[in-house]
Design a protein around this motif. Structure first.
Motif, PDB file in Angstrom:
ATOM      1  N   PHE A  82       0.875  -1.165   0.000  1.00  6.18           N
ATOM      2  CA  PHE A  82       0.000   0.000   0.000  1.00  6.18           C
ATOM      3  C   PHE A  82       0.916   1.220   0.000  1.00  6.18           C
ATOM      4  O   PHE A  82       1.211   1.779   1.051  1.00  6.18           O
ATOM      5  CB  PHE A  82      -0.911  -0.027   1.227  1.00  6.18           C
ATOM      6  CG  PHE A  82      -1.559  -1.378   1.431  1.00  6.18           C
ATOM      7  CD1 PHE A  82      -2.587  -1.801   0.601  1.00  6.18           C
ATOM      8  CD2 PHE A  82      -1.122  -2.223   2.432  1.00  6.18           C
ATOM      9  CE1 PHE A  82      -3.171  -3.045   0.772  1.00  6.18           C
ATOM     10  CE2 PHE A  82      -1.696  -3.468   2.617  1.00  6.18           C
ATOM     11  CZ  PHE A  82      -2.723  -3.888   1.782  1.00  6.18           C
ATOM     12  N   PRO A  83       1.405   1.623  -1.169  1.00  6.21           N
ATOM     13  CA  PRO A  83       2.453   2.647  -1.244  1.00  6.21           C
ATOM     14  C   PRO A  83       1.978   4.022  -0.782  1.00  6.21           C
ATOM     15  O   PRO A  83       0.778   4.267  -0.632  1.00  6.21           O
ATOM     16  CB  PRO A  83       2.817   2.662  -2.724  1.00  6.21           C
ATOM     17  CG  PRO A  83       1.633   2.110  -3.426  1.00  6.21           C
ATOM     18  CD  PRO A  83       0.973   1.157  -2.480  1.00  6.21           C
ATOM     19  N   VAL A  84       2.933   4.891  -0.588  1.00  4.96           N
ATOM     20  CA  VAL A  84       2.606   6.260  -0.186  1.00  4.96           C
ATOM     21  C   VAL A  84       1.864   6.950  -1.324  1.00  4.96           C
ATOM     22  O   VAL A  84       2.028   6.613  -2.494  1.00  4.96           O
ATOM     23  CB  VAL A  84       3.876   7.064   0.201  1.00  4.96           C
ATOM     24  CG1 VAL A  84       4.542   6.464   1.415  1.00  4.96           C
ATOM     25  CG2 VAL A  84       4.825   7.169  -0.961  1.00  4.96           C
ATOM     26  N   ASN A  85       1.026   7.920  -0.963  1.00  8.92           N
ATOM     27  CA  ASN A  85       0.280   8.659  -1.979  1.00  8.92           C
ATOM     28  C   ASN A  85       1.089   9.851  -2.473  1.00  8.92           C
ATOM     29  O   ASN A  85       2.252  10.020  -2.097  1.00  8.92           O
ATOM     30  CB  ASN A  85      -1.089   9.085  -1.441  1.00  8.92           C
ATOM     31  CG  ASN A  85      -1.005  10.028  -0.251  1.00  8.92           C
ATOM     32  OD1 ASN A  85       0.014  10.665  -0.007  1.00  8.92           O
ATOM     33  ND2 ASN A  85      -2.096  10.126   0.489  1.00  8.92           N
ATOM     34  N   GLU A  86       0.458  10.684  -3.297  1.00  8.95           N
ATOM     35  CA  GLU A  86       1.144  11.831  -3.897  1.00  8.95           C
ATOM     36  C   GLU A  86       1.689  12.789  -2.838  1.00  8.95           C
ATOM     37  O   GLU A  86       2.683  13.466  -3.064  1.00  8.95           O
ATOM     38  CB  GLU A  86       0.200  12.604  -4.824  1.00  8.95           C
ATOM     39  CG  GLU A  86      -0.393  11.793  -5.952  1.00  8.95           C
ATOM     40  CD  GLU A  86      -1.587  10.940  -5.503  1.00  8.95           C
ATOM     41  OE1 GLU A  86      -2.387  11.368  -4.641  1.00  8.95           O
ATOM     42  OE2 GLU A  86      -1.704   9.813  -6.004  1.00  8.95           O
ATOM     43  N   ALA A  87       1.029  12.845  -1.691  1.00 11.83           N
ATOM     44  CA  ALA A  87       1.458  13.742  -0.610  1.00 11.83           C
ATOM     45  C   ALA A  87       2.548  13.110   0.252  1.00 11.83           C
ATOM     46  O   ALA A  87       2.988  13.698   1.237  1.00 11.83           O
ATOM     47  CB  ALA A  87       0.268  14.122   0.260  1.00 11.83           C
ATOM     48  N   GLU A  89       2.150  10.335   2.045  1.00 14.72           N
ATOM     49  CA  GLU A  89       1.549   9.722   3.231  1.00 14.72           C
ATOM     50  C   GLU A  89       1.360   8.220   3.015  1.00 14.72           C
ATOM     51  O   GLU A  89       1.037   7.783   1.913  1.00 14.72           O
ATOM     52  CB  GLU A  89       0.175  10.357   3.502  1.00 14.72           C
ATOM     53  CG  GLU A  89       0.215  11.845   3.705  1.00 14.72           C
ATOM     54  CD  GLU A  89      -1.153  12.480   3.565  1.00 14.72           C
ATOM     55  OE1 GLU A  89      -1.414  13.423   4.322  1.00 14.72           O
ATOM     56  OE2 GLU A  89      -1.951  12.041   2.708  1.00 14.72           O
ATOM     57  N   ARG A  90       1.563   7.461   4.088  1.00 16.21           N
ATOM     58  CA  ARG A  90       1.304   6.026   4.023  1.00 16.21           C
ATOM     59  C   ARG A  90      -0.192   5.804   3.805  1.00 16.21           C
ATOM     60  O   ARG A  90      -1.017   6.549   4.317  1.00 16.21           O
ATOM     61  CB  ARG A  90       1.775   5.365   5.307  1.00 16.21           C
ATOM     62  CG  ARG A  90       3.287   5.431   5.456  1.00 16.21           C
ATOM     63  CD  ARG A  90       3.776   5.059   6.809  1.00 16.21           C
ATOM     64  NE  ARG A  90       3.233   3.789   7.259  1.00 16.21           N
ATOM     65  CZ  ARG A  90       3.519   3.264   8.430  1.00 16.21           C
ATOM     66  NH1 ARG A  90       4.331   3.871   9.261  1.00 16.21           N
ATOM     67  NH2 ARG A  90       3.003   2.114   8.796  1.00 16.21           N
ATOM     68  N   THR A  91      -0.540   4.776   3.065  1.00 10.76           N
ATOM     69  CA  THR A  91      -1.943   4.588   2.694  1.00 10.76           C
ATOM     70  C   THR A  91      -2.608   3.349   3.287  1.00 10.76           C
ATOM     71  O   THR A  91      -3.795   3.130   3.043  1.00 10.76           O
ATOM     72  CB  THR A  91      -2.089   4.534   1.165  1.00 10.76           C
ATOM     73  OG1 THR A  91      -1.341   3.420   0.666  1.00 10.76           O
ATOM     74  CG2 THR A  91      -1.628   5.827   0.521  1.00 10.76           C
ATOM     75  N   GLU A  92      -1.895   2.568   4.059  1.00  7.27           N
ATOM     76  CA  GLU A  92      -2.521   1.346   4.564  1.00  7.27           C
ATOM     77  C   GLU A  92      -3.717   1.628   5.471  1.00  7.27           C
ATOM     78  O   GLU A  92      -4.627   0.823   5.589  1.00  7.27           O
ATOM     79  CB  GLU A  92      -1.516   0.415   5.244  1.00  7.27           C
ATOM     80  CG  GLU A  92      -0.923   0.937   6.533  1.00  7.27           C
ATOM     81  CD  GLU A  92       0.496   1.441   6.374  1.00  7.27           C
ATOM     82  OE1 GLU A  92       0.804   2.010   5.314  1.00  7.27           O
ATOM     83  OE2 GLU A  92       1.281   1.269   7.310  1.00  7.27           O
ATOM     84  N   ARG A  94      -5.822   4.147   4.966  1.00  8.49           N
ATOM     85  CA  ARG A  94      -6.862   4.788   4.143  1.00  8.49           C
ATOM     86  C   ARG A  94      -7.688   3.679   3.504  1.00  8.49           C
ATOM     87  O   ARG A  94      -7.284   3.091   2.505  1.00  8.49           O
ATOM     88  CB  ARG A  94      -6.233   5.691   3.105  1.00  8.49           C
ATOM     89  CG  ARG A  94      -5.385   6.772   3.742  1.00  8.49           C
ATOM     90  CD  ARG A  94      -5.103   7.899   2.786  1.00  8.49           C
ATOM     91  NE  ARG A  94      -4.169   8.857   3.316  1.00  8.49           N
ATOM     92  CZ  ARG A  94      -4.450   9.785   4.231  1.00  8.49           C
ATOM     93  NH1 ARG A  94      -5.651   9.864   4.734  1.00  8.49           N
ATOM     94  NH2 ARG A  94      -3.518  10.625   4.648  1.00  8.49           N
ATOM     95  N   ALA A  98     -10.935   0.623  -0.013  1.00 10.63           N
ATOM     96  CA  ALA A  98      -9.984  -0.497  -0.050  1.00 10.63           C
ATOM     97  C   ALA A  98     -10.710  -1.809  -0.321  1.00 10.63           C
ATOM     98  O   ALA A  98     -11.853  -2.011   0.092  1.00 10.63           O
ATOM     99  CB  ALA A  98      -9.240  -0.596   1.277  1.00 10.63           C
TER     100      ALA A  98
END
Length: 168
Positions: A82-87, A89-92, A94, A98
């Motif tokens: 669950f890679p980091v988003n454009e900002a 931030e970790r996405t797991e 979010r 999902a």
């Protein structure tokens, strides 16, 4: 909550068997906390203002298993599920859209890979490294037990708010 499906910890004897069985008990506990809930309940952020959800914990622990066992002990270079988003931030955590079944499949597969790495290790003294720091398998198993125990405490509170179910 029924706990008969959880692995019983080894109480006497071999240290590896004790550590791995306690870690599996913790994994089974997380699964037990999530059992019987709908996708929406698993996504529910039940304790405001926290963003924690049971599904987020499952996804987070898949990442932790991957990092410690596959990358540190196993020497692989597996990027985040669950890679980091454009900002950045970790996405797991979010989880609004999902894939619940997919997230559980990733976690279960990663746990199986972790068990295989531990089973293949010659001893608890086997080491891996991260950022020039060595870590023994013994340390990693102990750390993972602590990681799951902490998050299972969170899971217990989340589950109680969702449907009133409590238990170990």
């Amino acid at each position: 909550m029924i706990d008969e499906q959880r692995t019983r910890p080894v109480l006497v004897g071999d240290e590896r068997a004790t550590l791995t069985s306690i870690l599996q008990w913790q994994r089974d506990t997380l699964m037990m906390k999530c059992s019987g809930l709908t996708d929406e309940q698993l996504r529910c952020r039940a304790v405001a203002p926290s963003g924690l959800s049971l599904l987020g914990l499952v996804r987070h622990l898949a990442e932790v298993e991957r990092g410690w066992f596959r990358n540190v002990v196993g020497g692989e270079d597996v990027r985040g599920y669950f890679p980091v988003n454009e900002a950045g931030e970790r996405t797991e955590f979010r989880v609004d859209d999902a894939d619940v079944a997919g997230s559980f499949a990733i976690w279960e597969d990663t746990c199986a890979r972790s068990r295989a790495i531990v089973d293949a290790a010659g001893s608890l003294d086997v080491t891996g490294s991260y950022e020039d720091q060595a870590y023994s398998l013994h340390y990693v198993l102990t750390h993972m037990i602590e990681e799951y125990a902490r998050h299972n405490g969170h899971a217990d509170l989340l589950r109680e708010v969702i449907d009133g179910t409590t238990g170990e």
